[in-house]
Write a protein that holds these residues in place. Structure first.
Motif, short mmCIF file in Angstrom:
data_model
loop_
_atom_site.label_atom_id
_atom_site.label_comp_id
_atom_site.label_asym_id
_atom_site.label_seq_id
_atom_site.Cartn_x
_atom_site.Cartn_y
_atom_site.Cartn_z
N HIS A 26 0.84 -1.18 0.00
CA HIS A 26 0.00 0.00 0.00
C HIS A 26 0.89 1.25 0.00
N PRO A 27 1.64 1.43 -1.09
CA PRO A 27 2.69 2.45 -1.11
C PRO A 27 2.17 3.88 -1.29
N THR A 28 3.11 4.79 -1.13
CA THR A 28 2.87 6.20 -1.40
C THR A 28 3.22 6.47 -2.86
N ALA A 29 2.82 7.63 -3.35
CA ALA A 29 3.20 8.05 -4.71
C ALA A 29 4.72 8.16 -4.80
N GLU A 30 5.34 8.61 -3.73
CA GLU A 30 6.80 8.76 -3.71
C GLU A 30 7.49 7.41 -3.88
N TRP A 31 6.97 6.38 -3.23
CA TRP A 31 7.53 5.04 -3.34
C TRP A 31 7.42 4.54 -4.78
N ILE A 32 6.25 4.73 -5.38
CA ILE A 32 6.05 4.31 -6.76
C ILE A 32 7.02 5.06 -7.68
N TYR A 33 7.16 6.35 -7.46
CA TYR A 33 8.10 7.16 -8.25
C TYR A 33 9.51 6.59 -8.15
N GLU A 34 9.95 6.28 -6.95
CA GLU A 34 11.30 5.73 -6.75
C GLU A 34 11.48 4.39 -7.47
N GLN A 35 10.42 3.58 -7.49
CA GLN A 35 10.50 2.28 -8.16
C GLN A 35 10.63 2.42 -9.68
N LEU A 36 10.06 3.48 -10.24
CA LEU A 36 9.96 3.60 -11.70
C LEU A 36 10.92 4.61 -12.33
N ARG A 37 11.54 5.46 -11.54
CA ARG A 37 12.30 6.56 -12.14
C ARG A 37 13.53 6.12 -12.92
N GLU A 38 14.11 4.98 -12.59
CA GLU A 38 15.25 4.49 -13.37
C GLU A 38 14.79 4.01 -14.75
N GLN A 39 13.66 3.34 -14.78
CA GLN A 39 13.11 2.84 -16.04
C GLN A 39 12.54 3.97 -16.89
N TYR A 40 12.03 5.02 -16.22
CA TYR A 40 11.44 6.18 -16.91
C TYR A 40 12.11 7.44 -16.37
N PRO A 41 13.30 7.79 -16.88
CA PRO A 41 14.05 8.92 -16.34
C PRO A 41 13.32 10.26 -16.42
N ASP A 42 12.39 10.39 -17.37
CA ASP A 42 11.66 11.65 -17.49
C ASP A 42 10.37 11.66 -16.66
N LEU A 43 10.15 10.63 -15.87
CA LEU A 43 8.98 10.56 -14.99
C LEU A 43 9.14 11.56 -13.85
N SER A 44 8.09 12.29 -13.55
CA SER A 44 8.12 13.22 -12.41
C SER A 44 7.14 12.73 -11.35
N LEU A 45 7.36 13.20 -10.13
CA LEU A 45 6.45 12.86 -9.04
C LEU A 45 5.05 13.41 -9.34
N ALA A 46 4.97 14.57 -9.96
CA ALA A 46 3.68 15.15 -10.33
C ALA A 46 2.94 14.23 -11.31
N THR A 47 3.66 13.61 -12.22
CA THR A 47 3.05 12.67 -13.17
C THR A 47 2.49 11.46 -12.44
N VAL A 48 3.23 10.97 -11.46
CA VAL A 48 2.75 9.83 -10.67
C VAL A 48 1.46 10.21 -9.96
N TYR A 49 1.44 11.36 -9.29
CA TYR A 49 0.23 11.80 -8.58
C TYR A 49 -0.94 11.97 -9.55
N ARG A 50 -0.71 12.62 -10.67
CA ARG A 50 -1.77 12.87 -11.65
C ARG A 50 -2.36 11.55 -12.15
N ASN A 51 -1.49 10.59 -12.47
CA ASN A 51 -1.96 9.31 -12.97
C ASN A 51 -2.65 8.49 -11.89
N LEU A 52 -2.15 8.54 -10.67
CA LEU A 52 -2.84 7.85 -9.57
C LEU A 52 -4.25 8.41 -9.39
N ASN A 53 -4.39 9.72 -9.49
CA ASN A 53 -5.72 10.32 -9.37
C ASN A 53 -6.64 9.88 -10.50
N GLN A 54 -6.12 9.79 -11.72
CA GLN A 54 -6.92 9.32 -12.85
C GLN A 54 -7.32 7.86 -12.65
#
Length: 142
Positions: A26-54
């Motif tokens: 049951h992670p936070t958006a920050e945790w998800i961001y940390e898991q994915l940022r190496e695979q998606y270097p242009d991923l931002s925390l704001a993008t994670v939050y926006r997509n989680l809300n969608q």
């Protein structure tokens, strides 16, 4: 993703959803961001939050609310209960504890509401936090 729930496909949104569904922490958006940022270097925390809300609006993920100052998410949207540690914020699924249908009927009768979703959370202290002492909770990574 559910057909029609979100109009446009996005690799990053799919990666966020997959990441969330692969964990039971049951992670936070920050945790998800940390898991994915190496695979998606242009991923931002704001993008994670926006997509989680969608995804949340589409019913594909659930918010567990704020635990230890961070919103937590659940990729498991079917009926299940949780136990939350008031010390460290750990959240554990309780798949075998079901809400009795009589409780739902009683709530509907008492309020006149038509109940569409039920959430049951037990709150307590995990073994690690109890061992550390109630006043000194163990902090686990989000």
């Amino acid at each position: 993703m559910t057909e029609g729930a979100i109009r446009r496909y996005s690799k990053k949104r799919q990666a966020i959803l997959d990441c969330l569904k692969k964990t039971d922490t049951h992670p936070t958006a920050e945790w998800i961001y940390e898991q994915l940022r190496e695979q998606y270097p242009d991923l931002s925390l704001a993008t994670v939050y926006r997509n989680l809300n969608q995804l949340k609006e589409a019913g594909m993920v659930r918010s567990m609310g704020v635990v230890n100052d961070h919103e937590r998410f659940d990729g498991k949207t079917g009926p299940h209960s949780h136990v939350v540690c008031a010390g460290c914020g750990a959240i554990i699924d309780l798949d075998d504890i079901r809400i009795d249908e009589d409780m739902i009927a009683q709530a509907e009768t008492a309020t006149g509401y038509s109940i569409s979703e039920v959430s049951l959370h037990f709150i307590g202290m995990c073994r690690d936090c109890r061992a550390a002492g109630a006043g000194d909770p163990v902090r686990k990574d989000d």
